[in-house]
Structures are given as structure tokens and as C-alpha cells.
Write an enzyme that holds these catalytic residues in place. Sequence first.
Site, PDB file in Angstrom:
ATOM      1  N   LYS A   1       0.695  -1.152   0.414  1.00 56.53           N
ATOM      2  CA  LYS A   1      -0.035  -0.324  -0.011  1.00 56.53           C
ATOM      3  C   LYS A   1       1.261   1.550   0.317  1.00 56.53           C
ATOM      4  O   LYS A   1       1.962   1.481   0.548  1.00 56.53           O
ATOM      5  CB  LYS A   1      -0.733   0.050   1.329  1.00 56.53           C
ATOM      6  CG  LYS A   1      -1.851   0.746   1.758  1.00 56.53           C
ATOM      7  CD  LYS A   1      -2.710   0.801   2.409  1.00 56.53           C
ATOM      8  CE  LYS A   1      -3.864   1.915   2.753  1.00 56.53           C
ATOM      9  NZ  LYS A   1      -5.133   2.053   3.870  1.00 56.53           N
TER      10      LYS A   1
ATOM     11  N   SER B   1     -10.131   1.415   3.044  1.00 55.11           N
ATOM     12  CA  SER B   1      -9.135   2.440   1.992  1.00 55.11           C
ATOM     13  C   SER B   1      -8.093   1.413   1.026  1.00 55.11           C
ATOM     14  O   SER B   1      -7.478   2.632   0.349  1.00 55.11           O
ATOM     15  CB  SER B   1      -8.018   3.611   3.269  1.00 55.11           C
ATOM     16  OG  SER B   1      -7.454   3.011   3.555  1.00 55.11           O
TER      17      SER B   1
ATOM     18  N   SER C   1     -10.411  -0.862   7.127  1.00 57.41           N
ATOM     19  CA  SER C   1      -9.239  -0.802   5.778  1.00 57.41           C
ATOM     20  C   SER C   1      -9.224  -1.450   5.118  1.00 57.41           C
ATOM     21  O   SER C   1      -7.924  -1.539   3.749  1.00 57.41           O
ATOM     22  CB  SER C   1      -8.764   0.809   5.557  1.00 57.41           C
ATOM     23  OG  SER C   1      -9.462   1.666   5.622  1.00 57.41           O
TER      24      SER C   1
END
Length: 488
Positions: free
Chosen positions: A80, A155, A179
Amino acid sequence: MSEIHYKTITELAAALEAGETSSVALTQAVIDRKEAMDGRVKAFLSSAPADALAQAQSSDARRAAGQSLGPLDGIPIGIKDTLAVQDQPLGCASKMLDGYVSPFDATCIAKLRAAGAVIWGRLNMDEFAMGSSTENSAFQTTANPWDLETIPGGSSGGSAAAVAAGEAIASLGTDTGGSIRQPAALCGVVGMKPTYGLISRYGLVAFASSLDQVGPFTRTVEDAALLMEAMLGKDPLDSTSIAPQGETGYAAALKTKRGPWKLGVPKEFFGDGIDPEVKANIEQAIEWYQGQGCEIVDISLPHSELAVPVYYIVATAEASSNLARFDGVRYTHRSEAAKDALTLFTKSRGEGFGDEVKRRIILGTYVLSSGYYDAYYLRAQKVRRLILGDFETAFEQVDAILTPTSPTPAFKRGERANDPLAMYLSDVYTISVNLAGLPAISVPSGFTESGLPIGLQVIGKAFGEADMFAVANAFEQGHDYARQTPNL
Ligand code: GLN
């Protein structure tokens, strides 16, 4: 399902060990898959294939030299865009950090490297991890591989979509309010958030420091256990990290911990707002456990309905403080229009941050301001303690808690983009777990009639990862959802 990019870490580790494939061949297959798919999925913000192949070559060289290697050696793992990887861009999908290159590795990355993993690519996310659909990225919207018209969740939407599409064998995300688990559920993969402190946050760009945790996305529970074992541990560079307590040989424990367990089902999680197909699916999963001899216990988490409001006070307060460092002076975007010191701050921040990030900074500044601090922030902290107390009471009776991960399956792009409150409710079943600092995992539990994945959440006791994994693994072994892949 025989394609190499859809194999599990465990399967690939065996194939590498047997000499049936090499890390270079595997990494090249994942690179090719990304080239073929990512024009439509858009999970990656950037990638460095030559660098990944060089890491793979080193892994193959270690193997050729007869070194004894762990299961992650040579496996490509996506990252990420909020985790620092040396010499790679670190942007949090924000214009504010566009062009910034990290000079160091996050501790979790350093640990994966030490385990021989191939660090592969930068995955899309909501800007600074604020959101539930990955639509808040300043650069692109990631598609859900199961239905490209829908969002992948957020997210960590890029991390979930990359694994679901076979563009990485596993990936890392971060979970502040859901997330990792929510996008895992929406993309039909496994996603896990550890006990607060189990993984160092050093090198994770802070959103809400008392809630943020790093965790894995994988195809199976066993793979998630392997990644967690490699990353956990007290770190002198993060004073909030904690030495693990209890059992940490998670993958091995899956073979011995077979239940039956006492499993709690909180009535508050099946009321208003849950999609009927999701509700029926999770009820079926609960019945399945009962059929395996588990005792299902009705429990109550009476403060659950306060979790979302409390989260949006605590998280925004911490975010407003953490994001103060992005000021246009040091490593961030600097406005060309700045005329003096004050406009350097205001214009740089005004241009660099997107709408949702600004909304959070304003909310957080408000709840921390003198006069409102006691009314909002302090009260939220007190309710946070009550939420933890609910879980502590429940865990006196049960080994783990079962809930839906997300109240709905993946929604259409744009559907909630202009309705922040609807977006905030996407995390209604995951947020209380972060407030209480507990571990939780989402495992695929089936599909809606229209073919969208659904996820079951298993919540464990603090440092009860070994049991949490075992409960989730039992469900996975009893079903074939982990073997299903989208029709891309
Ligand atoms: N969706 C939640 C938020 O927008 C949680 C985000 C997260 O876990 N990083 O804050």
C-alpha cells in the site's frame, strides 16, 4: 485456478522448494499479469519490475546456494502506498506527497525483506487512508475485479484488488477503522488486522496513531498467518509496539487448534442497515459453525452504535495533528502561488490535500479546540473505554466473535462519493475493533446472487491471533470460496 498468479504462498513455497518453479519465473508471471490486467483494475500507482526481478534473482541464488529458506522467500508482495519502501515513491495517493521517494524501509518491509519476500509495486488507496472505496485517491479509481463497475472498498482498495486479480500473491494494507477487512470482504480475499502494537508502525505514514495497524491481504488464512509471523514484534523505533504475548506460531497452530469453540454473535450487528443477502449469508456461516459442534452464544456489545461517532472524533483529532507536518516547507508539495510564509502553508495545503482530507482536518481541529475539547474529544475517549469494556465482558464467555465484515457488498462507483455519512457507515462493523485494539480477520463467506463477494469477520481477544486464525481457517477449509477467482 491452476494459474501460477492465483496460487497461495504455501503452494508456491512448496513449488519453489521442489524446484518446479523459480522466484524469477513467478515474479515475471505476476508482472505479466499486472501488465495484462491493471489497465482495467488500476490497483497499482507505480511499479518497478526490474527491481522486483532483481530481488527474485537474489532469492533464486540463495536457494541455489542451498540455504534453508522460509516460506516467504521469493514471493512477490504488493505494498500500500502508505508504507515506506526504500528508493520507491511514498505518496499516500495524495498530491501532497507526489514525487516523494522514501529514503528508508518501514520496519514491516525490512522484516519481509529479511524473510526473502520480493517487494512489488505501490498500491492505490484513499488519500492518507481516509475513505472506504478508494475513490479518494488523487490519481485513479481502482475497480473491483469481480465487477469493474463497483468499488473495491477502501482505504486499502488497491491492495485488495491486486490480490483478487492475481497481480500480487499477497499484499500489505493498513487498517484504522476497517481499511483492510472491508476491502478484503468486498474483493473476496482474506484480510487481517492484528492486535494494536503487534506490528511496528515505523515507516507507516500516520493517519490516527492510536488506531492504525499494518496487516496482510492473502488468498488463504494460512498465508495471512505466515505474513503475520514474519512481521510481528516489538520495535525500538515504535514505542507503541508491543512484544507478542501468547502463541505466535500461528500457521503451525492451525493444525492443532480445531475447536469446537464458543462463538459470540452480537445482536447489535444484525439490525438496521444490513443488506438482506449479507445477513442471510452470515447467518448461514454461523449455522455452519454450529453444525461443526461450536456453541453459539448470543452476546451484546451495547455501545456499538457509538463506535462510528466516537471514531470520527478520535481519528479526525489524531489526523489533524499528524497531518500538520505536511506544510509545504519540507518534503511536500509547495505552492507556486505562495507569497510569504503564511500563504506558503495555506496555499500548499490547500492545493496538496483533497476534499476528504480537508474535511477530516477541519473536524479534528474543531474537536480539539479549547471549549470543545471536553465536550467531544474527552467524552469520546471515555466512550472508547466503554466499547473496550463491552468486548472484555463478551470475551469472558466466548473464544471469538462472528459478525459480517461489511453491511453491504461492493457498491457502484460514485454511489456514495458525495455522501460522506453513507460512506462512513461502510465501516460500522469494523471500527469498534480498532477502538478496542483487538485483532480481526475477514474471510470470504460466499457471493450475492449477482456474484459479488461477501466476507465473514472473526474478532479475537487481544493477542488471541492464534485462536482467531484457527476459527477463520476452519470455515475456509469447510468451503471452497478461497479457490474462486473473478472472471476478468
Ligand atoms: N473508512 C474509515 C475512514 O475513512 C477507515 C479508514 C481506515 O481504516 N484507514 O476513516
